[in-house]
Write a protein that holds these residues in place. Structure first.
Motif: not given
Length: 325
Positions: A255-259, A290-291, A297-301
């Motif tokens: 999940s932390e690697l989505l960007p 949600a992630a 939307a440019g928000r933190p995951v």
């Protein structure tokens, strides 16, 4: 990025759809499906009803026909492709080269995805499938780093799909012989890794012993979490050392690697877990939807959102980081 979510039952399909899945993948209740466990999967009528339910809510359905046909019994796999198309599936997920060729020739209007079971992990082989059989998407094996995925995407013209949560496989998918070695039932041909009929538990003193095909693969102390009973996650004594020889009992959580995966050009994010409950599916899908929306939307995951659902309460980014390098 498209969120591709698991469904081992019609109830799980509805739960995934309602929780926000963009696409749901599932399979028939037979040997054509790499999650061929008792009590799971879909009849032909259930698949048609599931497709109708998903389509009415804007979601796609992908049918996994991702085992390798046995010589002399190809008709079972051929019928599965035809039945998936008749049910209105948006794509079939195929692994076997001959079956892909058959689907391209006999069902050209049915979208084809290359299963992770094909273990296609370089641009040359991916471009071969795309150019020869008009494959539109490839599910990449869980052995690649983010940088390697980005390099592949620069050299291919088809979509890539990667796993982001759930069980890990110690092998390159489509290459596993461990479970079949001691049970006679192949994950790649019969769709059964650690078949329930071969799993046995016994209390031995203060320990719970887990056996697969007559082999003791793990011992858990009272109150200790027991790993999923697969040989690759067994605890063995080798010389003077006792531990997890093949793989630690941990779940993939990227999940932390989505960007980073988005920057690498990934088209779809896949959640593993067709053998899981509908409650599990619903919770995981809601969190990853949600992630994905936060990322768009440019928000933190959100971080650590699903720690309680990982195997053994332990997670890893697997090969995506390749920290051993």
């Amino acid at each position: 990025m498209e969120l591709v979510c698991p469904a081992g039952t019609p109830a799980a399909l509805r739960a995934a759809t309602d929780a926000g899945a963009h696409a749901i993948y599932c399979g028939f209740a037979d040997d054509t499906n790499a999650r061929n466990f008792p009590g799971l999967n879909f009849s032909r009528e259930e698949l048609a009803a599931g497709v109708a339910y998903a389509h009415a809510r804007g979601a796609k359905v992908l049918v996994a026909i991702n085992t390798f046909p046995r010589a002399g019994n190809e008709d079972l796999w051929h019928r599965a492709v035809a039945d998936a198309e008749q049910a209105g599936a948006d794509a079939v997920i195929l692994a076997d080269l001959g079956l892909i060729a058959y689907a391209a020739e006999r069902h050209p209007g049915l979208r084809r995805h290359l299963s992770v079971q094909a273990a296609a992990a370089n641009p040359d082989v991916i471009n071969f499938y795309a150019e020869t059989f008009d494959v539109k998407r490839v599910v990449l094996p869980r052995v690649l780093s983010v940088e390697e995925i980005a390099a592949i995407n620069r050299e291919i013209s088809v979509e890539t799909e990667v796993f982001i949560f759930g069980g890990l496989c110690v092998m390159a998918e489509g290459r596993c012989s461990l479970s079949s070695y001691i049970t006679g039932r192949s994950p790649n041909m019969n769709g059964v890794c650690s078949p329930a009929s071969h799993v046995d538990y016994a209390e031995e003193g203060r320990d719970l012993a887990a056996r697969l095909g007559g082999y003791t693969i793990h011992r858990s102390a009272k109150g200790e979490a027991a790993p999923y009973p697969t040989l690759c996650k067994g605890c063995f004594k080798v010389g003077e050392r006792t531990g997890y020889v093949f793989e630690d009992p941990a779940s993939l959580d990227a999940s932390e690697l989505l960007p980073a995966l988005a920057r690498a050009g990934v088209s779809a994010l896949k959640i593993e877990g067709r053998q899981r409950s509908r409650a599990y599916v619903s919770q995981v899908v809601r969190n990853f939807r949600a992630a994905v929306e936060a990322l768009e939307a440019g928000r933190p995951v959100p971080a650590g959102m699903l720690a309680q659902l990982t195997e053994g309460q332990s997670s890893t980014a697997g090969a995506y980081n390749k920290i051993w390098r």
